[in-house]
Design an enzyme around this catalytic site. Structure first.
Site, PDB file in Angstrom:
ATOM      1  N   CYS A 164      23.771 -23.404  48.016  1.00  0.00           N
ATOM      2  CA  CYS A 164      22.872 -24.434  48.562  1.00  0.00           C
ATOM      3  C   CYS A 164      23.535 -25.813  48.509  1.00  0.00           C
ATOM      4  CB  CYS A 164      21.571 -24.480  47.767  1.00  0.00           C
ATOM      5  SG  CYS A 164      20.668 -22.935  47.767  1.00  0.00           S
TER       6      CYS A 164
HETATM    7  N1  SAJ Z   1      24.660 -28.997  38.661  1.00  0.00           N
HETATM    8  C1  SAJ Z   1      25.279 -30.017  37.956  1.00  0.00           C
HETATM    9  N2  SAJ Z   1      24.493 -30.992  37.419  1.00  0.00           N
HETATM   10  C2  SAJ Z   1      23.125 -30.991  37.572  1.00  0.00           C
HETATM   11  C3  SAJ Z   1      22.530 -29.956  38.296  1.00  0.00           C
HETATM   12  C4  SAJ Z   1      23.313 -28.955  38.835  1.00  0.00           C
HETATM   13  O1  SAJ Z   1      26.493 -30.043  37.803  1.00  0.00           O
HETATM   14  O2  SAJ Z   1      22.475 -31.889  37.030  1.00  0.00           O
HETATM   15  C5  SAJ Z   1      25.491 -27.964  39.274  1.00  0.00           C
HETATM   16  C6  SAJ Z   1      25.143 -26.566  38.798  1.00  0.00           C
HETATM   17  O3  SAJ Z   1      25.886 -26.221  37.649  1.00  0.00           O
HETATM   18  C7  SAJ Z   1      25.525 -25.715  39.996  1.00  0.00           C
HETATM   19  C8  SAJ Z   1      25.253 -26.632  41.179  1.00  0.00           C
HETATM   20  O4  SAJ Z   1      25.235 -27.956  40.665  1.00  0.00           O
HETATM   21  O5  SAJ Z   1      26.892 -25.394  39.956  1.00  0.00           O
HETATM   22  C9  SAJ Z   1      23.916 -26.347  41.873  1.00  0.00           C
HETATM   23  O6  SAJ Z   1      22.955 -26.303  40.872  1.00  0.00           O
HETATM   24  P1  SAJ Z   1      21.346 -26.329  41.247  1.00  0.00           P
HETATM   25  O7  SAJ Z   1      20.639 -26.587  39.967  1.00  0.00           O
HETATM   26  O8  SAJ Z   1      21.089 -27.228  42.370  1.00  0.00           O
HETATM   27  O9  SAJ Z   1      21.032 -24.802  41.606  1.00  0.00           O
HETATM   28  P2  SAJ Z   1      21.117 -24.026  43.003  1.00  0.00           P
HETATM   29  O10 SAJ Z   1      22.398 -24.210  43.685  1.00  0.00           O
HETATM   30  O11 SAJ Z   1      20.672 -22.647  42.706  1.00  0.00           O
HETATM   31  O12 SAJ Z   1      20.011 -24.789  43.885  1.00  0.00           O
HETATM   32  C10 SAJ Z   1      18.790 -24.196  44.193  1.00  0.00           C
HETATM   33  C11 SAJ Z   1      18.185 -25.092  45.235  1.00  0.00           C
HETATM   34  N3  SAJ Z   1      17.021 -24.450  45.744  1.00  0.00           N
HETATM   35  C12 SAJ Z   1      16.833 -24.445  47.074  1.00  0.00           C
HETATM   36  O13 SAJ Z   1      17.595 -24.954  47.862  1.00  0.00           O
HETATM   37  C13 SAJ Z   1      15.600 -23.771  47.548  1.00  0.00           C
HETATM   38  C14 SAJ Z   1      17.838 -26.453  44.636  1.00  0.00           C
HETATM   39  O14 SAJ Z   1      17.134 -27.240  45.594  1.00  0.00           O
HETATM   40  C15 SAJ Z   1      16.983 -26.281  43.412  1.00  0.00           C
HETATM   41  O15 SAJ Z   1      16.700 -27.546  42.826  1.00  0.00           O
HETATM   42  C16 SAJ Z   1      17.731 -25.406  42.406  1.00  0.00           C
HETATM   43  O16 SAJ Z   1      17.959 -24.130  43.022  1.00  0.00           O
HETATM   44  C17 SAJ Z   1      16.902 -25.207  41.144  1.00  0.00           C
HETATM   45  O17 SAJ Z   1      16.407 -26.240  40.629  1.00  0.00           O
HETATM   46  O18 SAJ Z   1      16.848 -24.062  40.705  1.00  0.00           O
END
Ligand code: SAJ
Length: 431
Positions: free
Chosen positions: A269
């Protein structure tokens, strides 16, 4: 008018899902839970066989939920004709980017071709696959109108972005859903469809608004993560603990949402969705500098982490030749096994490029997947006496951080995991 638009408000319509992945299967579960008949369609024979055997191919749906669906008559099929009796089709197929960061709509186009084979007057189509603003109007609607079908008389068409949170705790019915139709009546009809199984549905004025809202949500994340990654580098040079700074800023009860630095941004995403928006901006001859800058900063984090590992090991000349490094966690985020676009993989590849011998500890992902990605997998009870450093890249809850700090002379923590756990180990260096 072949069917009243109010049909979907109360009648027992049949829902069909094209694309049985981490979005399509949870969607089928929710439809089925609300008492609606469901048909799941996918091109993959393996996936259909797994589902028909009563097993779940996705982490966030259990085998029992699949069995429940089968018991209530759900059909999982590769045969297009099995979609002939559905009243609503939800398109939940992948929408990747091509190598040159252009939208790859091949899966969406294939799904629309499948819809064309079974479409009949009275059906509604909802595209859930993330794509650039205009996709639903430019790809889905014309294909249906080319058959002579008339919008809002024969068919209703909308975009409704998926909001599945991999590993998240909220069930789909509890996550508010945006719906944007290619016409006002399509918005109304598809909103009524989702209200049959989603608690809160938010209609908007067009499919383009809904498409862009989805992209904005994840662009917002990418940019704020990129900001924290850059601030981590600044704080390191100022000899200030960025994790303490963030925790302090987070005490502000308004106007600040917490994001953390890390080894980079993985998953399907956050690295990808902003690129759809950047592509649309470029097509419209306007810039999207925030998107490009955040993408650059996030993409450069694996190299920065490798530099910091060298600094932590005090390697003269910057070579890691002769060092054995333990990568702790290879999934793209904690407590899931998905390694797609994982920054942890990029870090480990960079460490190997600089001469290190790399081994991976990740019981959530598992030995087979680790070796399929190309790394050697180790277990916690292996002999780590010859390792130079352990690098915490994905902080699964299952890890015993104290034990990890005991097996390696130095631990480089890219996730602030030791601070969050309250552990103080004097051989842990943090990003
Ligand atoms: N990450 C960081 N720092 C942060 C948050 C995330 O480095 O503060 C990294 C994570 O380790 C990962 C990447 O970013 O490698 C993405 O992390 P994410 O928490 O955004 O998780 P995803 O990729 O599974 O995103 C999905 C998205 N859901 C949809 O698009 C419907 C996102 O919008 C959601 O917020 C996220 O899931 C969630 O919160 O679970």
């Amino acid at each position: 008018m072949t069917r009243s638009p109010n049909f979907f408000d109360t009648e027992p319509w049949v829902g069909g899902v094209i694309g049985l992945g981490y979005v399509g299967i949870p969607l089928l579960v929710e439809l089925n839970k609300s008492g609606l008949e469901v048909v799941g369609y996918d091109l993959s024979r393996d996936r259909i066989e797994i589902l028909n055997s009563g097993s779940s191919p996705v982490e966030d749906v259990t085998d029992d939920q699949i069995k429940d669906m089968l018991e209530s008559g759900a059909i999982f099929t590769q045969r297009t004709e099995d979609l002939k009796n559905v009243d609503v089709i939800f398109i939940c197929v992948p929408s990747p980017l091509s190598r040159d960061h252009e939208p790859d709509l091949s899966y969406i186009r294939d799904a629309v071709d499948t819809v064309i084979e079974v479409i009949r007057p009275g059906m509604a189509i909802s595209l859930e696959s993330t794509s650039y603003p205009g996709t639903t109007e430019e790809i889905v609607l014309p294909a249906l109108e080319s058959l002579g079908l008339v919008l809002d008389s024969d068919v209703w068409v909308a975009f409704s972005p998926e909001r599945v949170s991999p590993g998240g705790s909220l069930s789909m019915s509890r996550i508010p859903k945006i719906v944007g139709g290619v016409s006002a009546e399509s918005t109304e009809v598809v909103t009524a469809i989702y209200r049959r199984f989603i608690e809160e549905v938010h209609p908007v004025s067009s499919s383009s608004v809904a498409e862009m809202a989805k992209l904005l949500e994840n662009t917002y994340r990418s940019i704020n993560i990129g900001l924290m990654n850059e601030m981590a580098q600044v704080a390191h040079e100022l000899d200030i603990d960025i994790w303490e700074v963030i925790d302090a800023a987070a005490t502000k009860p308004f106007g600040f949402e917490v994001f953390y630095p890390g080894p980079g941004v993985g998953g399907h995403c956050i690295p990808l969705d902003p690129q759809f928006l950047a592509w649309s901006a470029r097509k419209a001859d306007c810039s999207a500098r925030f998107i490009d800058l955040a993408d650059q900063i996030n993409a450069e984090m694996p190299v920065y982490v490798a530099d910091r590992v060298i600094e932590a090991l005090d390697c003269n000349g910057g070579s890691l030749a002769g060092t054995k490094i333990l990568g702790v966690g290879i999934a793209y985020k904690p407590n899931i096994s998905d390694c797609r676009e994982s920054a942890s993989v990029a870090v480990l590849e960079e460490l190997e490029r600089r001469g290190a011998e790399v081994f991976v500890l990740d019981p959530v992902v598992g030995r087979a997947s680790i070796e399929r990605i190309g790394f050697k997998s180790v277990q916690l009870d292996d002999d780590f006496s010859s390792y130079s450093i352990a690098v915490v890249l994905t902080d699964h809850d299952v890890f015993d951080l104290e034990q990890i700090a005991a097996i390696a002379p130095v631990v480089f923590d890219t996730r602030g995991a030791y601070r969050r756990s309250g552990l103080t180990c004097n051989n842990v260096v943090t990003l």
